[in-house]
Design a protein around this motif. Structure first.
Motif, PDB file in Angstrom:
ATOM      1  N   LYS A   1       0.851  -1.211   0.000  1.00  0.00           N
ATOM      2  CA  LYS A   1       0.000   0.000   0.000  1.00  0.00           C
ATOM      3  C   LYS A   1       0.870   1.238   0.000  1.00  0.00           C
ATOM      4  O   LYS A   1       1.880   1.289   0.689  1.00  0.00           O
ATOM      5  N   GLY A   2       0.480   2.212  -0.807  1.00  0.00           N
ATOM      6  CA  GLY A   2       1.227   3.464  -0.838  1.00  0.00           C
ATOM      7  C   GLY A   2       2.217   3.530  -1.990  1.00  0.00           C
ATOM      8  O   GLY A   2       2.759   4.592  -2.256  1.00  0.00           O
TER       9      GLY A   2
ATOM     10  N   GLN B   1      -8.381  -1.462  -7.205  1.00  0.00           N
ATOM     11  CA  GLN B   1      -7.416  -1.320  -6.108  1.00  0.00           C
ATOM     12  C   GLN B   1      -7.352  -2.581  -5.232  1.00  0.00           C
ATOM     13  O   GLN B   1      -6.282  -2.966  -4.797  1.00  0.00           O
TER      14      GLN B   1
ATOM     15  N   PHE C   1      -3.455  -3.955  -4.140  1.00  0.00           N
ATOM     16  CA  PHE C   1      -2.721  -3.556  -2.938  1.00  0.00           C
ATOM     17  C   PHE C   1      -2.917  -4.489  -1.748  1.00  0.00           C
ATOM     18  O   PHE C   1      -3.990  -5.049  -1.549  1.00  0.00           O
TER      19      PHE C   1
ATOM     20  N   ASP D   1      -1.689  -4.906   2.590  1.00  0.00           N
ATOM     21  CA  ASP D   1      -1.036  -4.369   3.794  1.00  0.00           C
ATOM     22  C   ASP D   1       0.222  -5.169   4.096  1.00  0.00           C
ATOM     23  O   ASP D   1       0.541  -6.113   3.363  1.00  0.00           O
TER      24      ASP D   1
END
Ligand code: GLN
Length: 277
Positions: A190-191, A203, A207, A209
């Protein structure tokens, strides 16, 4: 206006030359039924067709929309799969996972396969088409499952690739057991900043975590319960994730193998569940 000038619109917009040529070929085949053979024979496109092509190219440039979403299909391992922005566009790298799985299935006469996060169903459908196995594809997204079902019909493999809405193992019944559990899970940390084209993709399919490891962890933890003795767990890997995933697998899995892609990046990992004594 001709094919060359329209191709130049793409390259002027920063799309690499080979990529631009491939995309024009895809648009021509899909919208104008104009093939490489027609081109070789010197068949001329009508002005109307060229205009249509130009409009589609403008759509590609304006929104940075992947060409597969514009035509609504993507090529993967010999088949054209329906795709919409509800599903990830199948990647060349995923072929490695599917090829390894097919080899294991054929070599061992395996029958029951679970594909976690099936998306378009490209993995499930290809395995069902090319082996005697029955594949259960699961996904948290109903919109994705609708696409996967359309792809089953497209490939004519009804009853051999089946789908179920399930958040990971949530709707897998206690007594269900598989020879292979495989997944191309969301694995981008993520990011991470992405290319504009990739931003059109869902998304939730991209993605994860935990620095990208979230779904590997969740799947590795539960997979042994649902595998037959000597069953296999197989994953596609994100860049730089091989070592961490291998360490996560080590406790419950043996004979772990990592396979590289054409760019030399560790792309696929698989192992066999350890027998409990
Ligand atoms: N299984 C699908 C594919 O490999 C979707 C994967 C995903 O959405 N992460 O393309």
């Amino acid at each position: 206006m001709n094919i060359q000038t329209i191709t130049k619109l793409l390259t002027d917009a920063g799309i690499e030359e080979n990529e631009a040529r491939v995309e024009i070929k895809m648009l021509l085949e899909h919208f104008c039924k104009y093939t490489e053979l027609d081109k070789a024979k010197g068949k001329v496109l009508e002005e109307e067709q060229l205009e249509y092509l130009e409009n589609k190219v403008m759509e590609r440039i304006r929104d940075r929309k992947p060409v597969q979403y514009i035509i609504g299909e993507a090529y993967f391992m010999g088949e054209y799969f329906k795709v919409t922005p509800d599903v990830l566009i199948p990647r060349d790298e995923t072929e490695i996972l599917v090829r390894e799985a097919i080899e294991i299935i054929r070599g061992n006469g395996l029958k029951d396969v679970l594909d976690i996060g099936t998306g378009s169903g490209c993995i499930a459908c290809t395995i069902a088409k090319q082996t005697d196995a029955v594949v259960l594809g699961i996904d948290i997204s109903s919109d994705a499952l609708r696409i996967a079902l359309d792809n089953v019909t497209r490939l004519g493999i009804n009853n051999r690739a089946v789908f179920r809405k399930s958040n990971l193992f949530e709707k897998i019944r206690e007594e269900e057991r598989f020879d292979i559990i495989l997944s191309n899970p969301p694995y981008i940390p993520k990011g991470t900043a992405l290319q504009q084209e990739v931003c059109h993709e869902p998304q939730i399919a991209l993605f994860a975590d935990d620095g990208g490891l979230e779904f590997y962890k969740k799947i590795i933890r539960r997979a042994p319960e649902y595998l037959k003795p000597e069953g296999w767990l197989m994953f596609e890997l994100g860049m730089g994730e091989a070592e961490s995933v291998k360490n996560l697998m080590k406790k419950e899995f043996k004979d772990i193998i990592v396979v590289k892609d054409l760019a030399g990046i560790d792309r696929v990992i698989y192992g066999k569940v350890k027998t409990k004594d």
